[in-house]
Design an enzyme around this catalytic site. Structure first.
Site, PDB file in Angstrom:
ATOM      1  N   ASP A  81     -12.631  15.297  15.996  1.00  0.00           N
ATOM      2  CA  ASP A  81     -13.407  14.115  15.595  1.00  0.00           C
ATOM      3  C   ASP A  81     -12.725  13.397  14.433  1.00  0.00           C
ATOM      4  OD1 ASP A  81     -16.011  12.566  14.788  1.00  0.00           O
ATOM      5  OD2 ASP A  81     -16.543  13.585  16.646  1.00  0.00           O
ATOM      6  N   ASP A  82     -13.474  12.615  13.731  1.00  0.00           N
ATOM      7  CA  ASP A  82     -13.000  11.757  12.637  1.00  0.00           C
ATOM      8  C   ASP A  82     -12.163  12.537  11.608  1.00  0.00           C
ATOM      9  OD1 ASP A  82     -12.775   9.722  10.864  1.00  0.00           O
ATOM     10  OD2 ASP A  82     -14.922   9.426  10.552  1.00  0.00           O
ATOM     11  N   ARG A 117     -21.010   1.354   5.939  1.00  0.00           N
ATOM     12  CA  ARG A 117     -20.279   2.627   5.828  1.00  0.00           C
ATOM     13  C   ARG A 117     -18.904   2.381   5.202  1.00  0.00           C
ATOM     14  NH1 ARG A 117     -18.065   7.181  10.131  1.00  0.00           N
ATOM     15  NH2 ARG A 117     -18.817   8.970   8.994  1.00  0.00           N
ATOM     16  N   TRP A 144     -15.082   7.048  21.494  1.00  0.00           N
ATOM     17  CA  TRP A 144     -14.894   5.694  20.949  1.00  0.00           C
ATOM     18  C   TRP A 144     -16.119   5.355  20.104  1.00  0.00           C
ATOM     19  CZ3 TRP A 144     -11.101   1.954  22.978  1.00  0.00           C
ATOM     20  CH2 TRP A 144     -11.242   0.675  22.437  1.00  0.00           C
ATOM     21  N   ASN A 168     -19.237   2.330  13.802  1.00  0.00           N
ATOM     22  CA  ASN A 168     -20.252   2.806  12.862  1.00  0.00           C
ATOM     23  C   ASN A 168     -20.862   1.765  11.936  1.00  0.00           C
ATOM     24  OD1 ASN A 168     -20.704   5.721  13.243  1.00  0.00           O
ATOM     25  ND2 ASN A 168     -18.484   5.782  13.099  1.00  0.00           N
ATOM     26  N   GLY A 191     -22.301   5.611  15.999  1.00  0.00           N
ATOM     27  CA  GLY A 191     -23.202   6.364  15.122  1.00  0.00           C
ATOM     28  C   GLY A 191     -24.254   7.019  15.999  1.00  0.00           C
ATOM     29  N   GLY A 192     -23.808   7.724  17.032  1.00  0.00           N
ATOM     30  CA  GLY A 192     -24.728   8.232  18.057  1.00  0.00           C
ATOM     31  C   GLY A 192     -25.007   7.124  19.048  1.00  0.00           C
ATOM     32  N   ASP A 224     -25.688   1.508  26.380  1.00  0.00           N
ATOM     33  CA  ASP A 224     -26.082   0.464  27.321  1.00  0.00           C
ATOM     34  C   ASP A 224     -25.183   0.532  28.537  1.00  0.00           C
ATOM     35  OD1 ASP A 224     -23.703  -1.403  26.965  1.00  0.00           O
ATOM     36  OD2 ASP A 224     -24.396  -1.229  24.902  1.00  0.00           O
ATOM     37  N   ASP A 254     -26.922  10.738  16.761  1.00  0.00           N
ATOM     38  CA  ASP A 254     -26.365  11.613  15.731  1.00  0.00           C
ATOM     39  C   ASP A 254     -27.362  12.694  15.350  1.00  0.00           C
ATOM     40  OD1 ASP A 254     -23.808  10.780  15.488  1.00  0.00           O
ATOM     41  OD2 ASP A 254     -24.142   9.440  13.786  1.00  0.00           O
ATOM     42  N   GLU A 293     -25.528  35.866  19.640  1.00  0.00           N
ATOM     43  CA  GLU A 293     -25.496  34.410  19.897  1.00  0.00           C
ATOM     44  C   GLU A 293     -24.252  34.022  20.702  1.00  0.00           C
ATOM     45  OE1 GLU A 293     -27.784  32.363  16.121  1.00  0.00           O
ATOM     46  OE2 GLU A 293     -25.850  33.325  15.757  1.00  0.00           O
TER      47      GLU A 293
END
Ligand code: DGJ
Length: 730
Positions: free
Chosen positions: A366-367, A443, A477, A480, A528-529, A534, A548, A614
């Site tokens: 990720d980021d 952000r 993609w 944010n 951002g989640g 759409d 998120d 777990e």
């Protein structure tokens, strides 16, 4: 079935498997909407009334007939300024400053196959499985034409809508509003549902009776948004999951949208949906056309489940594209909640090793892997590897992950730029901001002007270079922030209000190039989640990170709302650590797993930190998800409870022939001496079913009406899994 035309009467009817849609151009060429709903076998014009309503004007040709008023009749694509005082679908300013548009019937045509829309995502279908119906309207005073297009997918009970506005006149016109469709429902008493929320709590259904005047669901954030979704339902007051009448529509568009529903003075209902005119304008030079985004509509006479099934099928099969649209999705391990920005190659390697040992298919980095990106204050735009964190570059890490038997995926946020970045230092003019004003930061970042070709070329080249540098199988993609300070250095003053739509057209163009040139890469949308969840995005990315919020209790509600329109295979969903990072809530790992299985499944934690028990659970969950994947993603999805109001979240996946059913969910709160819960499944009432783990056999009718008794629950957020097999095929 199909498109039926009575040329003499200028009467048109579109029939699908269970629905019918009727239109008629009357003696004045006014295109009236007669019907949308269940099949009638009858010209529904008889329902139209012609009241003499004071102050509702009559068109000139009607002479002194006070009962012929555009203001009271159901119209197919209502226009402003000529006597219909309700919401209009189109608004135009002509060269002389006047704003009236009087659209009258000019012609029609029927074509095999489904139309495309230049530069915009749209429903696609095999030529033999869809038809296109076009009606052309014309404002003769200015020679402005509107071509209404209908895509008919008979088997799916789907009708799509889009409009093309053509300037055939002799001077430019300015579009102020161009809706994708309008739907007049002159009869009945209706409620509406829209999907509202916020960051980390998206798409919760809100249902309300219509009140006189206009109700609206919309946004001006430059994206479809967390706050409102470009979709709605109009339903009868008694409508539930499996009973009642409902109409639904969604836009295949990712920018700011507007849905308006008006209950007029005569208790008639009008719904208009399209690009939000508050953030739109378009100069149409002589000979030019403007195409609206597509809207997709369906009608169900048997409740919300059927409406959702129609939408799920058309989105999964006729909007999503590419290699992954129907394929089994990889089970992901994403490092974001495990590390945030605090990682290096060794840490990622360990996360990958732990996940590979338990059966995950793909590691997603990720980021934070690029430029100077140790926090969210810097680095966006610099899409080259941060070798301090990843010595030897991505190639070295990718090879190590591949050696574990996993694929590799990578995060990008292409549309954004940090002021503290090499890109911004060289190209400050590429960011959306107004000259001589300080831009609003979101952000800590600014937004790149996606309407600019040079920006898109830079992004294409940067992303393509990374994709070619190592075997990268997936891109997340992200985007944010909401967009404001709209201004593009590339557009003249009179065209600045075109920028929000041009931004989306630019984004789609970039996606199209990447999809075409890298057909093996799975794209997952994210904002951002679920800030851009759409159908426009789903055309390019067959799955979207849904929220998120990874807390199972909250996710059950978010995914419940999302499922009204969007299929399960599009919903990105992961098991994360407890206490949950967004809410602090502790839920059992099995509850988190069944919740994440209602999506494209994955994990987002350091699996190495789990207990052995777990870890065993995780390994078993991954196997179970793969076993049930065809049923979960390919089957029919039923909502069995409303988790926003009940003490239980419950949903079902059923094979098309109802021979196999899987029920998942959770009981939120356990009470002492609680009466057993009887789950009412959706089954074939005529068949017998065996519940896995038991020897008893029950009729479908018994389990549907009496229910399946749930064992006593223990603790809160207690998971539910029930698997039923039709007896004669087990
Ligand atoms: C927002 C996304 O929704 C998260 O999953 C994560 O990718 C962060 N951005 C990274 O900045």
């Amino acid at each position: 079935m199909g498109i039926n035309v009575n040329e003499k009467e200028r009467y048109f009817s579109i029939t699908t498997r269970n629905t019918e849609y009727q239109l008629k151009a009357d003696r004045f060429g006014v295109l009236k909407h007669l019907w949308y709903g269940g099949k009638t076998g009858c010209d529904m014009e008889y329902l139209l009334e012609y009241p003499d309503v004071g102050f509702s004007g009559a068109i000139y040709e009607a002479d002194n007939d006070r009962t012929y008023s555009l203001d009271t009749m159901p119209l197919e694509y209502p226009c402003g300024g000529v006597g219909d005082f309700r919401i209009s679908a189109i608004e135009v300013t002509h060269a002389d400053g006047s704003t009236a548009l009087d659209l009258r019937y000019k012609g029609y045509c029927v074509k095999d196959g489904k139309y495309d829309i230049p530069g915009l995502p749209a429903v696609h279908a095999e030529k033999t499985k869809a038809q296109t119906f076009e009606i052309t309207l014309c404002d003769t005073a200015t020679d402005t034409e509107v071509i209404l297009r209908y895509g008919v997918l008979e088997e799916l009970d789907i009708i799509t809508r889009s409009a093309e506005i053509r300037n055939n006149g002799d001077s430019p016109i300015f579009l102020k509003k161009a809706a994708s469709f309008s739907l007049d429902v002159p009869y009945g008493n209706w409620e509406w549902i829209h999907f509202q929320g916020r960051h980390t709590l998206e798409r919760l259904p809100e249902r309300a009776p219509l009140i006189h005047g206009i109700q609206e669901s919309s946004n001006i954030r430059g994206a479809s948004s967390h706050q409102q979704n470009p979709s709605f339902i109009i339903c009868s007051p008694d409508c539930g999951e499996r009973y009642g009448k409902c109409y639904g529509a969604f836009l295949v568009y990712s920018g700011s949208f507007q849905t308006q529903i008006e209950l007029d003075q005569l208790n008639q209902t009008r719904a208009v949906m399209g690009i939000n005119p508050r953030l739109f304008g378009w100069k149409l030079n002589v000979g030019e056309s403007f195409h609206t985004p597509e809207a997709v509509m369906t009608y169900s006479g048997s409740g919300f489940s059927k409406l959702s099934h129609n939408f799920h099928k058309v989105i999964r099969e006729n909007i999503c594209r590419g290699k992954y649209k129907l394929a089994e999705r990889p089970v992901l391990i994403n490092n974001w909640e495990a590390t945030y920005f605090d990682f290096d190659a060794n840490k990622i390697q360990t996360i990958a090793e732990n996940a590979a040992a338990l059966g995950a298919d793909m590691l997603v980095l990720d980021d934070g892997w690029f430029g100077k990106r140790d926090s969210d204050c810097s680095g966006l735009g610099d899409w080259f590897v941060n070798e301090k964190k990843l010595p030897g570059g991505l190639g070295t890490l990718v090879e190590k992950v591949k050696a574990l038997g996993m694929k590799f995926g990578l995060w990008f946020e292409p549309e954004m730029v940090s002021e503290d970045s090499e890109l911004y230092r060289v190209h400050p003019d590429w960011a959306i901001k107004i000259p001589d004003r300080k831009p609003t930061r979101g952000r800590y970042q600014l937004v790149l002007d996606m309407s600019r070709k040079d920006v898109r070329d830079y992004l294409y080249d940067s992303i393509a270079a990374i994709l070619k540098s190592a075997e990268i199988s997936y891109i997340k993609w992200d985007a944010n922030r909401s967009i404001c300070d709209w201004y593009s250095g590339e557009l003249s003053a009179e065209r600045q209000d075109e920028l929000p739509h041009r931004y989306i057209l630019g984004l789609y163009e970039l996606f199209e190039r990447l999809n075409t040139d890298f057909p093996n890469v799975l794209f997952e949308g994210c904002s951002g989640g679920g800030g851009r969840f759409d159908a426009g995005m789903l055309y390019y990315c067959p799955q979207i990170w849904c929220s998120d919020d990874t807390d199972a209790f909250e996710r059950a509600k978010i995914q419940y709302g999302t499922s009204f329109i969007y299929p399960i295979s599009t919903i990105g969903s992961h098991v994360s650590v407890v206490p949950n990072h967004q809410t602090g809530r502790i839920t059992p790992i099995e509850t988190r797993a069944v919740t994440a299985m209602a999506g494209s499944f994955g994990y987002e934690l350091d699996l190495g930190t789990l207990s052995d028990e777990e870890k065993n659970a995780v390994s078993e969950q991954i196997k179970r998800f793969k076993k049930y994947d065809p049923l979960i993603h390919g089957g029919r999805y039923y909502r069995l409870s409303n988790p926003t109001t009940e003490n239980i979240a419950l949903w079902e996946y059923a094979s098309e022939d109802m021979s196999e059913v899987l029920i998942h969910g959770m009981v939120f709160r356990t009470e002492p001496n609680m009466k057993c819960i009887a789950i009412k499944a959706v089954l074939d009432p005529e068949c017998k079913y065996k519940i896995s783990g038991s020897t008893e056999v029950y009729t479908g009718a018994a389990l549907m009406n009496g229910g399946i008794l749930l064992p006593k629950t223990w603790g809160d957020y207690c998971p539910i899994e029930i698997h039923l097999i039709k007896q004669n095929i087990e």
